[in-house]
Design an enzyme around this catalytic site. Sequence first.
Site, PDB file in Angstrom:
ATOM      1  CD  GLU A  22      10.691 -75.529 -67.879  1.00  0.00           C
ATOM      2  OE1 GLU A  22       9.956 -75.818 -66.851  1.00  0.00           O
ATOM      3  OE2 GLU A  22      11.698 -74.761 -67.737  1.00  0.00           O
ATOM      4  CG  ASP A  23       7.244 -76.101 -64.230  1.00  0.00           C
ATOM      5  OD1 ASP A  23       8.106 -75.372 -64.797  1.00  0.00           O
ATOM      6  OD2 ASP A  23       7.625 -75.803 -62.929  1.00  0.00           O
ATOM      7  CG  ASP A  77       6.896 -66.045 -65.611  1.00  0.00           C
ATOM      8  OD1 ASP A  77       5.888 -65.450 -66.123  1.00  0.00           O
ATOM      9  OD2 ASP A  77       7.595 -65.700 -64.352  1.00  0.00           O
ATOM     10  CG  PHE A 133       2.961 -67.215 -57.827  1.00  0.00           C
ATOM     11  CD1 PHE A 133       4.201 -67.466 -58.765  1.00  0.00           C
ATOM     12  CD2 PHE A 133       2.964 -68.046 -57.016  1.00  0.00           C
ATOM     13  CE1 PHE A 133       5.307 -68.166 -58.476  1.00  0.00           C
ATOM     14  CE2 PHE A 133       3.880 -69.056 -56.696  1.00  0.00           C
ATOM     15  CZ  PHE A 133       5.073 -69.168 -57.387  1.00  0.00           C
TER      16      PHE A 133
HETATM   17  P1  5GP Z   1      11.097 -68.091 -66.618  1.00  0.00           P
HETATM   18  O1  5GP Z   1      12.755 -68.430 -66.578  1.00  0.00           O
HETATM   19  O2  5GP Z   1      10.139 -68.467 -67.771  1.00  0.00           O
HETATM   20  O3  5GP Z   1      10.659 -66.594 -66.095  1.00  0.00           O
HETATM   21  O4  5GP Z   1      10.594 -69.059 -65.321  1.00  0.00           O
HETATM   22  C1  5GP Z   1      10.467 -70.445 -65.359  1.00  0.00           C
HETATM   23  C2  5GP Z   1      10.273 -70.918 -64.054  1.00  0.00           C
HETATM   24  O5  5GP Z   1       9.739 -69.868 -62.939  1.00  0.00           O
HETATM   25  C3  5GP Z   1       9.281 -72.147 -63.879  1.00  0.00           C
HETATM   26  O6  5GP Z   1      10.135 -73.331 -64.373  1.00  0.00           O
HETATM   27  C4  5GP Z   1       8.975 -72.087 -62.419  1.00  0.00           C
HETATM   28  O7  5GP Z   1       9.605 -72.696 -61.768  1.00  0.00           O
HETATM   29  C5  5GP Z   1       8.893 -70.655 -62.178  1.00  0.00           C
HETATM   30  N1  5GP Z   1       7.390 -70.112 -62.353  1.00  0.00           N
HETATM   31  C6  5GP Z   1       7.203 -69.036 -63.138  1.00  0.00           C
HETATM   32  N2  5GP Z   1       5.897 -68.734 -63.012  1.00  0.00           N
HETATM   33  C7  5GP Z   1       5.423 -69.342 -61.891  1.00  0.00           C
HETATM   34  C8  5GP Z   1       4.087 -69.538 -61.285  1.00  0.00           C
HETATM   35  O8  5GP Z   1       3.016 -68.931 -61.792  1.00  0.00           O
HETATM   36  N3  5GP Z   1       4.207 -70.269 -60.090  1.00  0.00           N
HETATM   37  C9  5GP Z   1       5.246 -71.076 -59.722  1.00  0.00           C
HETATM   38  N4  5GP Z   1       5.056 -71.896 -58.891  1.00  0.00           N
HETATM   39  N5  5GP Z   1       6.402 -71.118 -60.582  1.00  0.00           N
HETATM   40  C10 5GP Z   1       6.415 -70.274 -61.542  1.00  0.00           C
END
Ligand code: 5GP
Length: 170
Positions: free
Chosen positions: A95-96, A99, A148
């Site tokens: 995963e990148d 969050d 972000f």
């Molecule tokens: P979660 O489900 O954990 O809230 O979000 C995961 C996804 O949200 C990540 O795979 C990514 O696509 C997006 N995301 C969350 N934080 C960031 C951020 O700081 N920058 C970017 N570009 N995408 C984010």
Amino acid sequence: MHPTEILLSQDQIQKRVAELAAEIRRDFPNDLHLVAVLKGAFVFLSDLVRHMSGHVSLDFMALSSYAKGTTSSGEVRLLKDLDTTLDGKNVVIIEDIVDTGLTLMYLQDILRARNPRALRTACLLSKPSRRQVDAKVEYIGFAIDDRFVVGYGLDYAEQYRNLPYIAVLE
Ligand code: 5GP
């Protein structure tokens, strides 16, 4: 909105990715199957696999994330499924960024149901202060504050994925 401050330089990222690759390989020295989450993880995956020798196979999944904004909807959709079975494989999800953890939790639940021998997760970035659910992540590149970020595969409205570093968007 523009990327302003560089949070993690190309050198910092490359060094940490090499360490993560070694760590994952130590835990799974033989067969290893990496499942990358598109699109954000494509750069991380490509650097990671080039630090791994031996038998490594890859597959890709695509999930919906933040449409065009910068806040989580909490809604996850499967856009592209895997091409091959996970049955009996040592699987590491790539995963990148984690969050809220909602995307990862959803993914882990789907993949666990497919009977992998092992299921672990590697993410380049983690925002621990934002976590809503306790999705387990065994390999974390960097823990960052609630800002972000873009670059190194991460986008804002499909831009900035090509930056070789991680920058804060403001
Ligand atoms: P979660 O489900 O954990 O809230 O979000 C995961 C996804 O949200 C990540 O795979 C990514 O696509 C997006 N995301 C969350 N934080 C960031 C951020 O700081 N920058 C970017 N570009 N995408 C984010």
